[in-house]
Design a protein around this motif. Sequence first.
Motif, PDB file in Angstrom:
ATOM      1  N   GLU A  33       0.820  -1.212   0.000  1.00  0.00           N
ATOM      2  CA  GLU A  33       0.000   0.000   0.000  1.00  0.00           C
ATOM      3  C   GLU A  33       0.854   1.263   0.000  1.00  0.00           C
ATOM      4  O   GLU A  33       0.584   2.206  -0.739  1.00  0.00           O
ATOM      5  CB  GLU A  33      -0.939   0.000   1.202  1.00  0.00           C
ATOM      6  CG  GLU A  33      -2.071  -1.010   1.117  1.00  0.00           C
ATOM      7  CD  GLU A  33      -3.048  -0.683  -0.007  1.00  0.00           C
ATOM      8  OE1 GLU A  33      -3.229   0.510  -0.328  1.00  0.00           O
ATOM      9  OE2 GLU A  33      -3.617  -1.625  -0.590  1.00  0.00           O
ATOM     10  N   ARG A  36       2.295   1.777  -3.330  1.00  0.00           N
ATOM     11  CA  ARG A  36       1.270   2.293  -4.246  1.00  0.00           C
ATOM     12  C   ARG A  36       1.055   3.793  -4.054  1.00  0.00           C
ATOM     13  O   ARG A  36       0.843   4.534  -5.027  1.00  0.00           O
ATOM     14  CB  ARG A  36      -0.049   1.547  -4.009  1.00  0.00           C
ATOM     15  CG  ARG A  36      -1.233   2.081  -4.810  1.00  0.00           C
ATOM     16  CD  ARG A  36      -2.515   1.338  -4.478  1.00  0.00           C
ATOM     17  NE  ARG A  36      -2.930   1.540  -3.094  1.00  0.00           N
ATOM     18  CZ  ARG A  36      -3.614   2.608  -2.668  1.00  0.00           C
ATOM     19  NH1 ARG A  36      -3.930   3.570  -3.512  1.00  0.00           N
ATOM     20  NH2 ARG A  36      -3.968   2.697  -1.397  1.00  0.00           N
ATOM     21  N   ARG A 309      -6.672  -0.792   7.988  1.00  0.00           N
ATOM     22  CA  ARG A 309      -7.361   0.128   7.082  1.00  0.00           C
ATOM     23  C   ARG A 309      -7.210   1.572   7.540  1.00  0.00           C
ATOM     24  O   ARG A 309      -7.013   2.482   6.731  1.00  0.00           O
ATOM     25  CB  ARG A 309      -8.836  -0.245   6.985  1.00  0.00           C
ATOM     26  CG  ARG A 309      -9.103  -1.574   6.275  1.00  0.00           C
ATOM     27  CD  ARG A 309     -10.519  -2.022   6.473  1.00  0.00           C
ATOM     28  NE  ARG A 309     -10.796  -2.268   7.900  1.00  0.00           N
ATOM     29  CZ  ARG A 309     -11.964  -2.690   8.360  1.00  0.00           C
ATOM     30  NH1 ARG A 309     -12.976  -2.890   7.524  1.00  0.00           N
ATOM     31  NH2 ARG A 309     -12.139  -2.902   9.652  1.00  0.00           N
ATOM     32  N   VAL A 312      -3.485   2.627   6.818  1.00  0.00           N
ATOM     33  CA  VAL A 312      -3.302   2.956   5.407  1.00  0.00           C
ATOM     34  C   VAL A 312      -4.047   4.243   5.068  1.00  0.00           C
ATOM     35  O   VAL A 312      -3.539   5.099   4.325  1.00  0.00           O
ATOM     36  CB  VAL A 312      -3.780   1.796   4.516  1.00  0.00           C
ATOM     37  CG1 VAL A 312      -3.793   2.216   3.041  1.00  0.00           C
ATOM     38  CG2 VAL A 312      -2.886   0.573   4.700  1.00  0.00           C
ATOM     39  N   GLU A 316      -2.649   7.588   3.313  1.00  0.00           N
ATOM     40  CA  GLU A 316      -3.272   8.037   2.069  1.00  0.00           C
ATOM     41  C   GLU A 316      -3.690   9.500   2.161  1.00  0.00           C
ATOM     42  O   GLU A 316      -3.472  10.283   1.219  1.00  0.00           O
ATOM     43  CB  GLU A 316      -4.485   7.151   1.760  1.00  0.00           C
ATOM     44  CG  GLU A 316      -5.024   7.309   0.364  1.00  0.00           C
ATOM     45  CD  GLU A 316      -5.907   6.140  -0.035  1.00  0.00           C
ATOM     46  OE1 GLU A 316      -6.080   5.940  -1.259  1.00  0.00           O
ATOM     47  OE2 GLU A 316      -6.420   5.441   0.859  1.00  0.00           O
TER      48      GLU A 316
END
Length: 327
Positions: A33, A36, A309, A312, A316
């Motif tokens: 992640e 990415r 979650r 991340v 993000e």
Amino acid sequence: MLDIPLSALEVAMVQTGTRAVDTLRDTAAFAQEVERLGYRRLWYAEHHHSPAIGAFPPVVLTAHAAASTSVIRLGSGGVLAPNHAPIMLAEQFGTLAALHEDRIDLGVGRGPGTFDEGVARALRRGAGPASDAEYRDDVAAILSFLVEEVALGPLPEPWLLASSVAGASLAAALGLPVAIAHHIRPDNTLTAVEGYRAAFTPSRWCERPRVLLCVETVCAPTQEEAVWRAGPMNVVKAGLLKGLSEVPFPTPAQAAVHPFTEQERQALDGFRAQQAVGAPGVVVERLAHLAGETGADELMLTTPVYDLRDRVGSYELVRKYWGATAP
């Protein structure tokens, strides 16, 4: 300051109600992640005998993540020199660098990685804490072995971790880039950075001073949600303030009803004020302020929250509001 690269530190919290193997599964997913999202590097910290943090060797996690990613830099942040033979660290990370060219970092630190004195002695086969001279010799030996004994091609990029003026001074003397542990001892940050830059000596490893600043960062859509997500780590920190190492990593709901003392609340509020916890605007402003105040070349974020979650999601949001930077 928004063109400064962002990186990530993985602490591998073992959450209440889960197993260590679940944490290991999450570390692999997390690596993919943050790659990415365009983070520059991901480091793994060494810990031992903690119910809140997995005792997963950084070299193993680095190898595991390297097998499932392609461009993000990976490594230790850090391996703790007193716990290992210098030649073994050189061999391990030299091999990783040969297998994954231009992607491996070797971040070296000094602490034992545990608050249990018996475990610390076991890690060192009965020896006590390393002296300043012993630590310096260990770091110098690691660098020497990398070049003279185990170089298989591209070398890992060495960094020295520091949470004190002494650690930063050693990095300067050896000509190494320094990773400042602002997330551990924020009161030492400015003095350590200033001393490092003033005393830096160029070396084959680094031509000019390079400063990476690690900041505890919890970002959520609202301030209230960020504080909620940061709650579990507050419980762990409060336990450490009491000298307790046996503190599990609770759920946010458990943390919300934890009976903190007034002294603990004041200490935790003071620590949080020096980190970056809040909604995106608050977090980005705080990170930019720290980068400007220290002149950091790179920021590394550590986000010890309960759910993968949410973790991340924090990275993000920061990446989105920080703006485009080159990975």
